[in-house]
Design a protein around this motif. Structure first.
Motif, PDB file in Angstrom:
ATOM      1  N   LEU A   1     -60.686  -8.407  29.426  1.00 42.33           N
ATOM      2  CA  LEU A   1     -60.109  -7.410  28.538  1.00 42.33           C
ATOM      3  C   LEU A   1     -60.997  -6.182  28.421  1.00 42.33           C
ATOM      4  O   LEU A   1     -60.510  -5.049  28.451  1.00 42.33           O
ATOM      5  CB  LEU A   1     -59.840  -8.018  27.160  1.00 42.33           C
ATOM      6  CG  LEU A   1     -58.757  -9.088  27.119  1.00 42.33           C
ATOM      7  CD1 LEU A   1     -58.703  -9.733  25.741  1.00 42.33           C
ATOM      8  CD2 LEU A   1     -57.401  -8.531  27.517  1.00 42.33           C
TER       9      LEU A   1
ATOM     10  N   LEU B   1     -60.636  -6.064  21.730  1.00 41.21           N
ATOM     11  CA  LEU B   1     -60.235  -7.347  21.179  1.00 41.21           C
ATOM     12  C   LEU B   1     -60.777  -7.470  19.761  1.00 41.21           C
ATOM     13  O   LEU B   1     -61.979  -7.327  19.529  1.00 41.21           O
ATOM     14  CB  LEU B   1     -60.765  -8.485  22.055  1.00 41.21           C
ATOM     15  CG  LEU B   1     -60.387  -9.889  21.649  1.00 41.21           C
ATOM     16  CD1 LEU B   1     -58.871 -10.076  21.706  1.00 41.21           C
ATOM     17  CD2 LEU B   1     -61.065 -10.903  22.562  1.00 41.21           C
TER      18      LEU B   1
ATOM     19  N   VAL C   1     -59.526  -2.801  26.984  1.00 41.67           N
ATOM     20  CA  VAL C   1     -58.774  -3.368  25.873  1.00 41.67           C
ATOM     21  C   VAL C   1     -59.768  -3.808  24.810  1.00 41.67           C
ATOM     22  O   VAL C   1     -60.721  -4.523  25.103  1.00 41.67           O
ATOM     23  CB  VAL C   1     -57.918  -4.576  26.326  1.00 41.67           C
ATOM     24  CG1 VAL C   1     -57.203  -5.209  25.130  1.00 41.67           C
ATOM     25  CG2 VAL C   1     -56.935  -4.155  27.400  1.00 41.67           C
TER      26      VAL C   1
ATOM     27  N   TYR D   1     -60.567 -10.034  16.365  1.00 37.91           N
ATOM     28  CA  TYR D   1     -60.109 -11.325  15.883  1.00 37.91           C
ATOM     29  C   TYR D   1     -60.664 -11.609  14.494  1.00 37.91           C
ATOM     30  O   TYR D   1     -61.730 -11.146  14.128  1.00 37.91           O
ATOM     31  CB  TYR D   1     -60.411 -12.464  16.856  1.00 37.91           C
ATOM     32  CG  TYR D   1     -61.812 -12.547  17.389  1.00 37.91           C
ATOM     33  CD1 TYR D   1     -62.731 -13.406  16.812  1.00 37.91           C
ATOM     34  CD2 TYR D   1     -62.222 -11.774  18.477  1.00 37.91           C
ATOM     35  CE1 TYR D   1     -64.018 -13.506  17.302  1.00 37.91           C
ATOM     36  CE2 TYR D   1     -63.509 -11.875  18.971  1.00 37.91           C
ATOM     37  CZ  TYR D   1     -64.392 -12.728  18.385  1.00 37.91           C
ATOM     38  OH  TYR D   1     -65.667 -12.820  18.871  1.00 37.91           O
TER      39      TYR D   1
ATOM     40  N   LEU E   1     -55.901  -5.494  20.975  1.00 38.13           N
ATOM     41  CA  LEU E   1     -55.268  -6.805  20.887  1.00 38.13           C
ATOM     42  C   LEU E   1     -55.880  -7.523  19.687  1.00 38.13           C
ATOM     43  O   LEU E   1     -57.097  -7.711  19.632  1.00 38.13           O
ATOM     44  CB  LEU E   1     -55.511  -7.593  22.168  1.00 38.13           C
ATOM     45  CG  LEU E   1     -54.892  -8.968  22.277  1.00 38.13           C
ATOM     46  CD1 LEU E   1     -53.373  -8.864  22.229  1.00 38.13           C
ATOM     47  CD2 LEU E   1     -55.323  -9.628  23.565  1.00 38.13           C
TER      48      LEU E   1
END
Length: 53
Positions: free
Chosen positions: A43, A50, A48, A52, A20
């Motif tokens: 997450l 992550l 998952v 950013y 993500l």
């Protein structure tokens, strides 16, 4: 958070593992906000990744 966890582990929704990517993130908010910390934990528990920027 419960709904998010259910969508990752409840047999419907996105199937982990996946990445993500969040763009235009306020890094100070991410490191200090308890809601975002909980999000990262959910997450991670759901396998998952992550990312950013």
């Amino acid at each position: 958070m419960d709904s998010l966890a259910d969508s990752l582990c409840g047999g419907f929704g996105a199937i982990a593992p996946f990445v993500l990517v969040l763009q235009n993130v306020n890094h100070e908010w991410c490191s200090n906000d308890s809601y975002f910390q909980q999000l990262k934990e959910v997450l991670a528990d759901g396998n998952v990744t992550l990312v950013y920027s």
